[in-house]
Design a protein around this motif. Structure first.
Motif, PDB file in Angstrom:
ATOM      1  N   ILE A 516       0.834  -1.206   0.000  1.00  0.00           N
ATOM      2  CA  ILE A 516       0.000   0.000   0.000  1.00  0.00           C
ATOM      3  C   ILE A 516       0.870   1.258   0.000  1.00  0.00           C
ATOM      4  O   ILE A 516       0.478   2.303  -0.552  1.00  0.00           O
ATOM      5  CB  ILE A 516      -0.986  -0.010   1.201  1.00  0.00           C
ATOM      6  CG1 ILE A 516      -2.120   0.993   0.946  1.00  0.00           C
ATOM      7  CG2 ILE A 516      -0.298   0.325   2.499  1.00  0.00           C
ATOM      8  CD1 ILE A 516      -3.233   0.919   1.965  1.00  0.00           C
ATOM      9  N   TYR A 519       1.869   1.733  -3.655  1.00  0.00           N
ATOM     10  CA  TYR A 519       0.692   2.116  -4.436  1.00  0.00           C
ATOM     11  C   TYR A 519       0.338   3.574  -4.186  1.00  0.00           C
ATOM     12  O   TYR A 519       0.092   4.342  -5.129  1.00  0.00           O
ATOM     13  CB  TYR A 519      -0.484   1.207  -4.086  1.00  0.00           C
ATOM     14  CG  TYR A 519      -1.768   1.618  -4.750  1.00  0.00           C
ATOM     15  CD1 TYR A 519      -1.942   1.478  -6.127  1.00  0.00           C
ATOM     16  CD2 TYR A 519      -2.818   2.161  -4.014  1.00  0.00           C
ATOM     17  CE1 TYR A 519      -3.113   1.866  -6.746  1.00  0.00           C
ATOM     18  CE2 TYR A 519      -3.996   2.544  -4.624  1.00  0.00           C
ATOM     19  CZ  TYR A 519      -4.138   2.403  -5.984  1.00  0.00           C
ATOM     20  OH  TYR A 519      -5.301   2.787  -6.594  1.00  0.00           O
ATOM     21  N   ASN A 574      -3.339  -4.746  -3.494  1.00  0.00           N
ATOM     22  CA  ASN A 574      -2.494  -3.586  -3.785  1.00  0.00           C
ATOM     23  C   ASN A 574      -1.427  -3.899  -4.824  1.00  0.00           C
ATOM     24  O   ASN A 574      -1.075  -3.046  -5.636  1.00  0.00           O
ATOM     25  CB  ASN A 574      -1.859  -3.068  -2.491  1.00  0.00           C
ATOM     26  CG  ASN A 574      -2.818  -2.261  -1.650  1.00  0.00           C
ATOM     27  OD1 ASN A 574      -3.195  -1.153  -2.000  1.00  0.00           O
ATOM     28  ND2 ASN A 574      -3.236  -2.827  -0.531  1.00  0.00           N
ATOM     29  N   SER A 577      -3.245  -3.711  -8.016  1.00  0.00           N
ATOM     30  CA  SER A 577      -3.540  -2.307  -8.318  1.00  0.00           C
ATOM     31  C   SER A 577      -2.322  -1.608  -8.899  1.00  0.00           C
ATOM     32  O   SER A 577      -2.433  -0.808  -9.840  1.00  0.00           O
ATOM     33  CB  SER A 577      -4.009  -1.576  -7.051  1.00  0.00           C
ATOM     34  OG  SER A 577      -5.241  -2.092  -6.604  1.00  0.00           O
TER      35      SER A 577
END
Length: 634
Positions: A516, A519, A574, A577
């Motif tokens: 995260i 990201y 994540n 993503s």
């Protein structure tokens, strides 16, 4: 003098008669051989009765099954009658002991106590806890099941203090346990339990026979059921978070008592109530809604380093119903896993006791994620099923990520023009804001166009946040280094405890926090590059930069004690993503094409919608008020 003679003669006569009786009993006393023969005959008769009972599926209770002898002392009988009235009879029976009756089926092993007639032990045969100890919902006195009632001779009694007579019979394939609190051979209060094969649901009826003149029906006869919930999970704080009293009332409404601390409620028209212990539940179901029920819960975990036996205590109290002066209360009890697949088999909406989330979040879980995960886990290992489900969800939501990145790219292309507008109208902040909104509207690059797709993802994220901690299928399923996907995946234990973190290190939350971070570094960096700085407004760039470091840190601390399956989902989500964003940035979006399209959009006449017109009017009014204030000051 004559009366004294008569009395003396009477006494002498009684003594002679007594002596003769003693002599006759002595002379007629059986020999040792005769006594042995009688004992053998008695034993053979008992064995024959038991064998016949077994053939007829009837369990016979005899005096030899109990350790206490029948009360014969007249003084004791008088004392019992004074204390218990008509119910003194129950204490004179051979069953007046603390013995237990044991029955079981494929999934439950149950013990019934003669004293109180209640379930004194409930073992779930197919499950063990985090320490490989069998799961007991009831054991060692952690429950209280009692009927408090008044009698017609002004006594107040409690069934937990009285002795029931047990009988075990068969009703087809079902096992029936009858516990009778007797006032005579034909008059009694009965707890009738019926246990079906391979079923967690136990039919239970409280009924009386011939007690309409014994139990005072003008007073409330209350049933009290309390339970201290045993700890079964590795993390007691995590388990306690999902241990709650849940109930259905008022024709389908679902509610809960407080998650922490103490709470109590008086509720009406209750269909069922559940003592949920995270992955296991004790649920009472009524055939007809109970008109009035007092419920309460108390958090017993004051210090998880010290108190690690129980999580919460649940208490229920309600008056029993009467028919023609007799008690008649048909109920059912579910003792088993908090598993939606099992609970949905019953017709009482019991799966609603599982916290899937309220409103649309619960609907998403029940309509999408539970069936999808059930399908994937039917042929894939559970960890792989989580990864595959994550990939499918991210692909489904990839259009949202595309819309967000497209909006950021448009704002980045427009940034030089937006900076020029702010420089031009630096002395007129309201005019600068109006021109900024006008340009963004013409170019189709409103910041809201990037926020709205993000809002679409929130129901999905929250639904999954509720799904993983309640997914019974993940319990004690391993993946990689995680021994249990429903608990934390400790890879190291600390010699001390860190507040809000714990005394162990879980690896999946660390991986999720790293993912995260990267990201947010990529997406927030793009936003900061495209976000113009506005005077008089908070510095969004600094706030975003702060969130880049705060969010992973919160993830690291918050999820260290959470289900490793949830951390695995966030890690994979994540990573995917990041991959999707790189593909969109490098292979789908072209800033030159975006710039050319913006120029085309700017030339097209753009009609303002009602909201935009209203906003422009409000800004103009605010600007006029500001100018008027400045004139007054001058």
């Amino acid at each position: 003098m004559e009366e004294k003679k008569i009395d003396l003669n009477s006494i002498i006569g009684f003594v002679l008669i007594f002596g003769i009786l003693v002599y006759m009993m002595y002379m007629n006393k059986p020999t040792e051989e005769e006594q042995a023969a009688q004992e053998q005959a008695k034993q053979e008769q008992l064995e024959a009765e038991k064998k016949a009972a077994e053939q007829n599926n009837v369990a016979v209770t005899t005096a030899e099954d109990f350790s206490a002898a029948t009360l014969t002392d007249s003084l004791q009988l008088v004392a019992l009658n004074n204390k218990l009235g008509a119910f003194a009879y129950s204490s004179t029976l051979p069953s007046a002991t603390n013995n237990e009756t044991v029955v079981e089926n494929d999934v439950l092993a149950l013990k019934f106590s003669n004293k109180g007639g209640y379930l004194s032990e409930i073992k779930l045969k197919k499950f063990v806890d985090f320490d490989s100890v069998p799961i007991y919902l009831v054991r060692n006195g952690n429950t209280d099941f009692n009927i408090n009632f008044g009698t017609t001779d002004s006594r107040i009694l409690n069934t937990k203090d009285l002795y029931f007579q047990p009988t075990v019979t068969k009703n087809g394939e079902n096992t029936v346990v009858s516990m009778k609190l007797k006032v005579s051979p034909e008059k009694y209060l009965e707890y009738r339990y019926e246990l079906k094969p391979n079923d967690y649901m136990v039919d239970f009826t409280i009924q009386s026979k011939g007690l309409n003149n014994v139990i005072n029906s003008s007073q409330e006869v209350n049933l009290n059921w309390s339970l201290k919930a045993y700890r079964h999970d590795q993390s007691i704080s995590y388990e306690n978070r999902y241990t709650r009293l849940t109930y259905q009332y008022d024709e389908g409404k679902i509610d809960k008592l407080a998650q922490a601390g103490s709470d109590e409620e008086l509720i009406e028209d209750v269909k069922w109530l559940s003592y949920r212990q995270h992955f296991f539940s004790s649920i009472m179901v009524s055939k007809e809604p109970i008109k009035r029920v007092n419920i309460a819960s108390e958090d017993l975990v004051t210090n998880e380093d010290v108190d690690t036996v129980f999580t919460k205590q649940f208490i229920t109290k309600f008056p029993l119903t009467f028919q023609a002066g007799e008690i008649n209360q048909p109920l059912k009890f579910y003792f088993g896993p908090t598993d939606s697949k099992i609970l949905k088999k019953y017709d009482d909406n019991l799966d609603e006791s599982i916290p899937f989330g309220w409103g649309i979040f619960g609907w998403i879980n029940k309509a999408l994620f539970i069936p999808l995960f059930g399908f994937l886990s039917s042929f894939l290992p559970y960890g792989i099923a989580i990864i595959v489900m994550t990939i499918l969800i991210k692909l489904l939501m990839s259009f949202v990520q595309y819309k967000q990145f497209l909006s950021q790219a448009k704002l980045k292309v427009l940034k030089p023009e937006l900076d020029a507008i702010r420089e031009k109208y630096k002395d007129n902040k309201m005019k600068a804001q109006q021109e900024t909104m006008a340009l963004q509207n013409k170019a189709g690059a409103s910041p809201l166009s990037g926020c709205l797709p993000g809002l679409i993802q929130l129901p999905v994220f929250y639904a999954l946040f509720m799904f993983f901690p309640t997914a019974f299928d993940l319990r004690q399923k391993s993946f990689l280094w995680a021994d249990d996907l429903s608990s934390y995946d400790a890879v190291a234990y600390l010699p001390f405890k860190i507040p809000f973190y714990g005394d162990h290190v879980s690896l999946f939350p660390i991986l999720a926090a790293i993912a995260i971070f990267f990201y947010m570094k990529m997406t927030t960096g793009q936003q900061m590059a495209s976000q113009p700085t506005q005077e008089g407004m908070p510095d969004m760039a600094k706030m975003m930069k702060f969130m880049i470091y705060l969010s992973p840190l919160m993830m690291l601390f918050f999820f260290n004690n959470y289900a490793s399956g949830l951390s695995l989902y966030y890690f994979i989500s994540n990573v995917i993503s990041i991959g999707i964003m790189l593909v969109i940035k490098n292979y789908i979006l072209d800033e030159d094409k975006i710039h050319a399209q913006i120029q085309v959009n700017k030339k097209k006449p753009k009609k303002q919608n009602r909201f935009q017109k209203k906003m422009e009017q409000m800004m103009e009014q605010a600007e006029q008020q500001k100018q008027a204030q400045q004139k007054r000051k001058k």
